[in-house]
Design a protein around this motif. Sequence first.
Motif, PDB file in Angstrom:
ATOM      1  N   PHE A  65      10.695   0.180  -7.269  1.00  0.00           N
ATOM      2  CA  PHE A  65      11.760   1.184  -7.337  1.00  0.00           C
ATOM      3  C   PHE A  65      11.313   2.530  -6.768  1.00  0.00           C
ATOM      4  O   PHE A  65      12.122   3.304  -6.274  1.00  0.00           O
ATOM      5  CB  PHE A  65      12.226   1.373  -8.783  1.00  0.00           C
ATOM      6  N   GLU A  66      10.026   2.813  -6.842  1.00  0.00           N
ATOM      7  CA  GLU A  66       9.473   4.082  -6.367  1.00  0.00           C
ATOM      8  C   GLU A  66       9.780   4.356  -4.898  1.00  0.00           C
ATOM      9  O   GLU A  66       9.779   5.503  -4.454  1.00  0.00           O
ATOM     10  CB  GLU A  66       7.946   4.038  -6.527  1.00  0.00           C
ATOM     11  N   GLY A  67      10.031   3.284  -4.123  1.00  0.00           N
ATOM     12  CA  GLY A  67      10.204   3.445  -2.683  1.00  0.00           C
ATOM     13  C   GLY A  67      11.621   3.721  -2.232  1.00  0.00           C
ATOM     14  O   GLY A  67      11.855   4.001  -1.050  1.00  0.00           O
ATOM     15  N   ILE A  68      12.579   3.659  -3.152  1.00  0.00           N
ATOM     16  CA  ILE A  68      13.986   3.757  -2.758  1.00  0.00           C
ATOM     17  C   ILE A  68      14.308   5.108  -2.130  1.00  0.00           C
ATOM     18  O   ILE A  68      14.934   5.182  -1.065  1.00  0.00           O
ATOM     19  CB  ILE A  68      14.906   3.490  -3.969  1.00  0.00           C
ATOM     20  N   HIS A  69      13.892   6.197  -2.756  1.00  0.00           N
ATOM     21  CA  HIS A  69      14.288   7.532  -2.289  1.00  0.00           C
ATOM     22  C   HIS A  69      13.655   7.899  -0.949  1.00  0.00           C
ATOM     23  O   HIS A  69      14.352   8.266   0.001  1.00  0.00           O
ATOM     24  CB  HIS A  69      13.922   8.585  -3.334  1.00  0.00           C
ATOM     25  N   ALA A  70      12.332   7.794  -0.865  1.00  0.00           N
ATOM     26  CA  ALA A  70      11.616   8.254   0.331  1.00  0.00           C
ATOM     27  C   ALA A  70      11.509   7.185   1.416  1.00  0.00           C
ATOM     28  O   ALA A  70      11.011   7.455   2.507  1.00  0.00           O
ATOM     29  CB  ALA A  70      10.216   8.738  -0.050  1.00  0.00           C
ATOM     30  N   LYS A  97       0.823  -1.205   0.000  1.00  0.00           N
ATOM     31  CA  LYS A  97       0.000   0.000   0.000  1.00  0.00           C
ATOM     32  C   LYS A  97       0.861   1.260   0.000  1.00  0.00           C
ATOM     33  O   LYS A  97       1.990   1.255   0.496  1.00  0.00           O
ATOM     34  CB  LYS A  97      -0.915   0.018   1.231  1.00  0.00           C
ATOM     35  N   LYS A  98       0.296   2.336  -0.538  1.00  0.00           N
ATOM     36  CA  LYS A  98       0.968   3.628  -0.504  1.00  0.00           C
ATOM     37  C   LYS A  98       1.267   4.012   0.941  1.00  0.00           C
ATOM     38  O   LYS A  98       0.409   3.896   1.819  1.00  0.00           O
ATOM     39  CB  LYS A  98       0.085   4.697  -1.150  1.00  0.00           C
ATOM     40  N   GLY A  99       2.500   4.453   1.192  1.00  0.00           N
ATOM     41  CA  GLY A  99       2.903   4.855   2.529  1.00  0.00           C
ATOM     42  C   GLY A  99       3.539   3.748   3.339  1.00  0.00           C
ATOM     43  O   GLY A  99       4.152   4.011   4.380  1.00  0.00           O
ATOM     44  N   GLN A 100       3.414   2.508   2.863  1.00  0.00           N
ATOM     45  CA  GLN A 100       4.026   1.379   3.565  1.00  0.00           C
ATOM     46  C   GLN A 100       5.547   1.499   3.502  1.00  0.00           C
ATOM     47  O   GLN A 100       6.109   1.920   2.494  1.00  0.00           O
ATOM     48  CB  GLN A 100       3.561   0.077   2.911  1.00  0.00           C
ATOM     49  N   THR A 101       6.230   1.140   4.579  1.00  0.00           N
ATOM     50  CA  THR A 101       7.684   1.241   4.636  1.00  0.00           C
ATOM     51  C   THR A 101       8.332   0.396   3.540  1.00  0.00           C
ATOM     52  O   THR A 101       7.994  -0.777   3.363  1.00  0.00           O
ATOM     53  CB  THR A 101       8.211   0.790   6.006  1.00  0.00           C
ATOM     54  N   PHE A 102       9.251   1.012   2.809  1.00  0.00           N
ATOM     55  CA  PHE A 102       9.956   0.316   1.735  1.00  0.00           C
ATOM     56  C   PHE A 102      11.008  -0.622   2.304  1.00  0.00           C
ATOM     57  O   PHE A 102      11.803  -0.239   3.158  1.00  0.00           O
ATOM     58  CB  PHE A 102      10.634   1.333   0.813  1.00  0.00           C
ATOM     59  N   SER A 103      11.009  -1.855   1.810  1.00  0.00           N
ATOM     60  CA  SER A 103      12.032  -2.807   2.239  1.00  0.00           C
ATOM     61  C   SER A 103      12.476  -3.728   1.113  1.00  0.00           C
ATOM     62  O   SER A 103      13.607  -4.213   1.126  1.00  0.00           O
ATOM     63  CB  SER A 103      11.519  -3.663   3.407  1.00  0.00           C
ATOM     64  N   SER A 104      11.601  -3.959   0.134  1.00  0.00           N
ATOM     65  CA  SER A 104      11.880  -4.981  -0.874  1.00  0.00           C
ATOM     66  C   SER A 104      11.499  -4.529  -2.274  1.00  0.00           C
ATOM     67  O   SER A 104      10.653  -3.651  -2.459  1.00  0.00           O
ATOM     68  CB  SER A 104      11.100  -6.265  -0.556  1.00  0.00           C
ATOM     69  N   LEU A 155      24.796  -6.937  -2.728  1.00  0.00           N
ATOM     70  CA  LEU A 155      25.229  -7.798  -3.825  1.00  0.00           C
ATOM     71  C   LEU A 155      25.686  -6.959  -5.016  1.00  0.00           C
ATOM     72  O   LEU A 155      26.687  -7.275  -5.667  1.00  0.00           O
ATOM     73  CB  LEU A 155      24.087  -8.726  -4.235  1.00  0.00           C
ATOM     74  N   ALA A 156      24.977  -5.861  -5.295  1.00  0.00           N
ATOM     75  CA  ALA A 156      25.343  -4.988  -6.410  1.00  0.00           C
ATOM     76  C   ALA A 156      26.689  -4.308  -6.170  1.00  0.00           C
ATOM     77  O   ALA A 156      27.463  -4.084  -7.106  1.00  0.00           O
ATOM     78  CB  ALA A 156      24.254  -3.941  -6.625  1.00  0.00           C
ATOM     79  N   GLN A 157      26.978  -3.980  -4.914  1.00  0.00           N
ATOM     80  CA  GLN A 157      28.246  -3.322  -4.586  1.00  0.00           C
ATOM     81  C   GLN A 157      29.437  -4.235  -4.825  1.00  0.00           C
ATOM     82  O   GLN A 157      30.549  -3.767  -5.077  1.00  0.00           O
ATOM     83  CB  GLN A 157      28.220  -2.857  -3.123  1.00  0.00           C
ATOM     84  N   ASN A 191      14.938  -8.560  -0.501  1.00  0.00           N
ATOM     85  CA  ASN A 191      15.217  -7.424   0.366  1.00  0.00           C
ATOM     86  C   ASN A 191      16.181  -6.470  -0.328  1.00  0.00           C
ATOM     87  O   ASN A 191      17.212  -6.891  -0.862  1.00  0.00           O
ATOM     88  CB  ASN A 191      15.805  -7.928   1.683  1.00  0.00           C
ATOM     89  N   PHE A 192      15.859  -5.165  -0.327  1.00  0.00           N
ATOM     90  CA  PHE A 192      16.670  -4.210  -1.079  1.00  0.00           C
ATOM     91  C   PHE A 192      18.066  -4.051  -0.489  1.00  0.00           C
ATOM     92  O   PHE A 192      19.039  -3.880  -1.231  1.00  0.00           O
ATOM     93  CB  PHE A 192      15.975  -2.850  -1.134  1.00  0.00           C
ATOM     94  N   ASP A 193      18.207  -4.114   0.817  1.00  0.00           N
ATOM     95  CA  ASP A 193      19.538  -4.006   1.422  1.00  0.00           C
ATOM     96  C   ASP A 193      20.428  -5.166   0.983  1.00  0.00           C
ATOM     97  O   ASP A 193      21.618  -4.980   0.703  1.00  0.00           O
ATOM     98  CB  ASP A 193      19.428  -3.972   2.949  1.00  0.00           C
ATOM     99  N   ASP A 194      19.853  -6.367   0.907  1.00  0.00           N
ATOM    100  CA  ASP A 194      20.615  -7.522   0.425  1.00  0.00           C
ATOM    101  C   ASP A 194      21.020  -7.327  -1.035  1.00  0.00           C
ATOM    102  O   ASP A 194      22.154  -7.623  -1.431  1.00  0.00           O
ATOM    103  CB  ASP A 194      19.780  -8.801   0.548  1.00  0.00           C
TER     104      ASP A 194
END
Length: 226
Positions: A87-92, A47-54, A118-120, A111-114
């Motif tokens: 991708f929309e959730g990365i910045h905010a 949902k909109k406003g949900q904390t971004f994690s993945s 891996l990308a680094q 998970n985006f942190d994972d």
Amino acid sequence: MSRAHDCSHCALAKLCLPFSLDDASLETLSAKIKDQTSLKKRDILYKKGQTFSSLYAVKSGAFKASIYVKDQEIITHFFLPGEIIGFEGIHAKHYATTTIALNDSTVCEINFDDLKHLAQTNPLMQDHLFSLMSHDIAGAVYTHPHHEALSQLAAFLVQLSTRFQRRGLSATRFELPMTRQDIANHLGLALETVSRLMSKLQAQKIIKTELRLLTIISLEKLSALI
């Protein structure tokens, strides 16, 4: 419902995140994917406003991402198999839309942190991740509100054709996962306008529709309308 996932056996691997990985990195990524999750038609992915994690890779089915302005739905994106949602959730650090399954669908969650870690450590993975983000941004270009309605619709159909072709499917005959109302809400047009323009394109023998099955009779003529 969810189940374990192995990226190395996925038919969409070349369209998705594992595109540039060697076997060892691919195994690492597969281990970090939380699960392959099934959603029913109209189920909410987030949902909109949900904390971004993945981020979510579409395995099957299709999704729409929407916001609401004065109770009017505005669809910002449609997502097809092999495409990445979130991708929309990365910045905010929170999701900017509510994203819903258009039909029975499955996604792979990572998970985006994972993924960032891996990308680094894998330059090819990092390049591909940037490329995916670029495609996500470019996907909104054809919805510019100042374009003529027929041009907007033609561009939308041509872009869908290209996206289906990238998946090894027909570029000129495919099932539309979205309704005409969804298309109208995406392009900022009235439903009546979309229906009238679809009928006009059929009368000109540029396209043919049978319920949601779309046949592009002349891709060249359709492209010329953009």
